[in-house]
Write a protein that holds these residues in place. Structure first.
Motif, PDB file in Angstrom:
ATOM      1  N   ARG A 267       6.041  13.748   3.644  1.00 47.85           N
ATOM      2  CA  ARG A 267       6.687  12.431   3.541  1.00 47.85           C
ATOM      3  C   ARG A 267       7.805  12.400   2.507  1.00 47.85           C
ATOM      4  O   ARG A 267       8.550  11.436   2.433  1.00 47.85           O
ATOM      5  N   THR A 268       7.925  13.452   1.708  1.00 46.80           N
ATOM      6  CA  THR A 268       8.909  13.460   0.616  1.00 46.80           C
ATOM      7  C   THR A 268      10.323  13.510   1.174  1.00 46.80           C
ATOM      8  O   THR A 268      10.665  14.368   1.968  1.00 46.80           O
ATOM      9  N   TYR A 269      11.133  12.572   0.715  1.00 48.54           N
ATOM     10  CA  TYR A 269      12.539  12.512   1.101  1.00 48.54           C
ATOM     11  C   TYR A 269      13.404  13.220   0.053  1.00 48.54           C
ATOM     12  O   TYR A 269      14.274  14.008   0.382  1.00 48.54           O
ATOM     13  N   ARG A 270      13.151  12.932  -1.222  1.00 46.03           N
ATOM     14  CA  ARG A 270      13.914  13.543  -2.303  1.00 46.03           C
ATOM     15  C   ARG A 270      13.055  13.636  -3.556  1.00 46.03           C
ATOM     16  O   ARG A 270      12.128  12.855  -3.763  1.00 46.03           O
ATOM     17  N   GLU A 271      13.442  14.605  -4.413  1.00 44.89           N
ATOM     18  CA  GLU A 271      12.883  14.705  -5.762  1.00 44.89           C
ATOM     19  C   GLU A 271      13.990  14.273  -6.705  1.00 44.89           C
ATOM     20  O   GLU A 271      15.144  14.668  -6.520  1.00 44.89           O
TER      21      GLU A 271
ATOM     22  N   ASP B 200       4.891   2.042  -1.843  1.00 48.51           N
ATOM     23  CA  ASP B 200       4.493   3.411  -1.513  1.00 48.51           C
ATOM     24  C   ASP B 200       5.683   4.288  -1.151  1.00 48.51           C
ATOM     25  O   ASP B 200       5.586   5.176  -0.311  1.00 48.51           O
ATOM     26  N   ASP B 201       6.828   4.043  -1.818  1.00 53.19           N
ATOM     27  CA  ASP B 201       7.981   4.895  -1.538  1.00 53.19           C
ATOM     28  C   ASP B 201       8.527   5.590  -2.789  1.00 53.19           C
ATOM     29  O   ASP B 201       9.521   6.313  -2.710  1.00 53.19           O
ATOM     30  N   VAL B 202       7.878   5.394  -3.935  1.00 55.22           N
ATOM     31  CA  VAL B 202       8.243   6.088  -5.171  1.00 55.22           C
ATOM     32  C   VAL B 202       6.970   6.538  -5.878  1.00 55.22           C
ATOM     33  O   VAL B 202       6.063   5.732  -6.106  1.00 55.22           O
ATOM     34  N   ASP B 203       6.920   7.823  -6.198  1.00 49.33           N
ATOM     35  CA  ASP B 203       5.853   8.363  -7.048  1.00 49.33           C
ATOM     36  C   ASP B 203       6.502   8.892  -8.315  1.00 49.33           C
ATOM     37  O   ASP B 203       7.347   9.790  -8.240  1.00 49.33           O
ATOM     38  N   ILE B 204       6.146   8.333  -9.461  1.00 53.76           N
ATOM     39  CA  ILE B 204       6.583   8.916 -10.727  1.00 53.76           C
ATOM     40  C   ILE B 204       5.540   9.965 -11.074  1.00 53.76           C
ATOM     41  O   ILE B 204       4.359   9.650 -11.212  1.00 53.76           O
ATOM     42  N   ILE B 205       5.979  11.211 -11.184  1.00 51.52           N
ATOM     43  CA  ILE B 205       5.024  12.304 -11.373  1.00 51.52           C
ATOM     44  C   ILE B 205       5.001  12.854 -12.787  1.00 51.52           C
ATOM     45  O   ILE B 205       4.035  13.501 -13.182  1.00 51.52           O
TER      46      ILE B 205
ATOM     47  N   ALA C  73      12.256  10.108 -16.192  1.00 50.68           N
ATOM     48  CA  ALA C  73      11.142  10.011 -15.248  1.00 50.68           C
ATOM     49  C   ALA C  73      11.448  10.916 -14.062  1.00 50.68           C
ATOM     50  O   ALA C  73      12.537  10.854 -13.494  1.00 50.68           O
ATOM     51  N   LEU C  74      10.494  11.769 -13.717  1.00 52.34           N
ATOM     52  CA  LEU C  74      10.639  12.626 -12.545  1.00 52.34           C
ATOM     53  C   LEU C  74       9.842  11.976 -11.417  1.00 52.34           C
ATOM     54  O   LEU C  74       8.688  11.595 -11.607  1.00 52.34           O
ATOM     55  N   SER C  75      10.484  11.856 -10.263  1.00 53.78           N
ATOM     56  CA  SER C  75       9.863  11.146  -9.144  1.00 53.78           C
ATOM     57  C   SER C  75      10.091  11.862  -7.832  1.00 53.78           C
ATOM     58  O   SER C  75      11.053  12.600  -7.674  1.00 53.78           O
ATOM     59  N   THR C  76       9.195  11.578  -6.908  1.00 56.32           N
ATOM     60  CA  THR C  76       9.442  11.902  -5.511  1.00 56.32           C
ATOM     61  C   THR C  76       9.586  10.564  -4.800  1.00 56.32           C
ATOM     62  O   THR C  76       8.944   9.575  -5.176  1.00 56.32           O
ATOM     63  N   ILE C  77      10.482  10.563  -3.818  1.00 54.97           N
ATOM     64  CA  ILE C  77      10.685   9.323  -3.070  1.00 54.97           C
ATOM     65  C   ILE C  77      10.496   9.582  -1.588  1.00 54.97           C
ATOM     66  O   ILE C  77      10.657  10.697  -1.102  1.00 54.97           O
ATOM     67  N   ARG C  78      10.135   8.506  -0.895  1.00 52.25           N
ATOM     68  CA  ARG C  78       9.967   8.544   0.545  1.00 52.25           C
ATOM     69  C   ARG C  78      10.963   7.574   1.178  1.00 52.25           C
ATOM     70  O   ARG C  78      11.395   6.614   0.542  1.00 52.25           O
ATOM     71  N   LYS C  79      11.302   7.856   2.416  1.00 50.79           N
ATOM     72  CA  LYS C  79      12.236   7.003   3.152  1.00 50.79           C
ATOM     73  C   LYS C  79      11.527   6.489   4.385  1.00 50.79           C
ATOM     74  O   LYS C  79      11.058   7.267   5.207  1.00 50.79           O
ATOM     75  N   PHE C  80      11.437   5.170   4.479  1.00 49.26           N
ATOM     76  CA  PHE C  80      10.861   4.531   5.653  1.00 49.26           C
ATOM     77  C   PHE C  80      11.988   3.828   6.395  1.00 49.26           C
ATOM     78  O   PHE C  80      12.726   3.046   5.798  1.00 49.26           O
ATOM     79  N   LYS C  81      12.159   4.141   7.651  1.00 53.22           N
ATOM     80  CA  LYS C  81      13.259   3.614   8.476  1.00 53.22           C
ATOM     81  C   LYS C  81      14.570   3.996   7.796  1.00 53.22           C
ATOM     82  O   LYS C  81      14.823   5.170   7.580  1.00 53.22           O
ATOM     83  N   SER C  82      15.383   3.043   7.408  1.00 56.00           N
ATOM     84  CA  SER C  82      16.674   3.384   6.806  1.00 56.00           C
ATOM     85  C   SER C  82      16.697   3.173   5.292  1.00 56.00           C
ATOM     86  O   SER C  82      17.734   3.294   4.664  1.00 56.00           O
ATOM     87  N   SER C  83      15.557   2.868   4.706  1.00 56.01           N
ATOM     88  CA  SER C  83      15.513   2.538   3.286  1.00 56.01           C
ATOM     89  C   SER C  83      14.664   3.541   2.494  1.00 56.01           C
ATOM     90  O   SER C  83      13.485   3.727   2.800  1.00 56.01           O
ATOM     91  N   ALA C  84      15.291   4.168   1.512  1.00 60.20           N
ATOM     92  CA  ALA C  84      14.576   5.114   0.640  1.00 60.20           C
ATOM     93  C   ALA C  84      14.112   4.394  -0.623  1.00 60.20           C
ATOM     94  O   ALA C  84      14.720   3.408  -1.054  1.00 60.20           O
TER      95      ALA C  84
END
Length: 177
Positions: free
Chosen positions: A98-102, A124-129, A136-147
């Motif tokens: 599900r990861t779109y970008r780091e 549920d589209d940003v995880d701060i890891i 802050a280091l994060s992974t992001i998810r993109k649902f439809k057209s919005s990240a």
């Protein structure tokens, strides 16, 4: 790399209305006291050789306002610190299908982030890891057209301006330096 720093300008897009062009950006920073200033990409990321980078950035701010109307925030970080974070392979084990970008999100402010990591926002589209000083280091998810927006999450949590760059940008920046 002892005196190399990176300035991450928030909402700067070189050559667009409200932002300086590349030549102006670099010239203003050198005139403010940097030994060298090299713009990297067009998103307001600058490699800076300066003894006191915070002072250089502060002195340049007024000229950016005069020359281009730019008045947003700037975050300064040591290139060595960024390289050290990368060497630790911070995203290993955090990426999935599900990861779109780091991302790396830079912020300054007095309010510390006291989060249990990894932290996930309500959408549920940003995880701060991981958290480092002002990073802050994060992974992001993109649902439809919005990240997901780690910038918006950090600004909401800290009340301070933030700006985000992708892992790829940081990796290329280290190579560029």
């Amino acid at each position: 790399m002892a005196s190399l720093f990176v300035v991450f300008y928030r909402n700067m897009n070189l050559g667009h209305p409200g932002s300086p062009d590349r030549a102006t950006l670099e010239e203003v920073l050198v005139a403010a006291g940097a030994r060298t200033a090299r713009s990297f990409q067009t998103n307001g990321t600058v490699l800076l050789d300066a003894g006191n980078p915070a002072k250089v950035v502060s002195q340049a701010a007024g000229e950016f306002k005069t020359a281009a109307g730019y008045t947003d925030a700037a975050m300064v970080r040591s290139l060595d610190e960024l390289a050290e974070v990368l060497e630790g392979k911070p995203f290993e084990g955090h990426k999935d299908s599900r990861t779109y970008r780091e991302t790396f999100t830079f912020f300054d402010g007095d309010k510390p982030l006291d989060l249990q990591l990894p932290w996930t926002n309500r959408k549920d589209d940003v995880d701060i890891i991981a958290l480092h000083d002002g990073l802050a280091l994060s992974t992001i998810r993109k649902f439809k057209s919005s990240a997901g927006s780690p910038t918006a999450e950090i600004e909401r949590l800290t009340g301070a301006p933030a700006t985000t760059r992708t892992l790829g940008t940081i990796e290329r920046l280290i190579e560029f330096a």
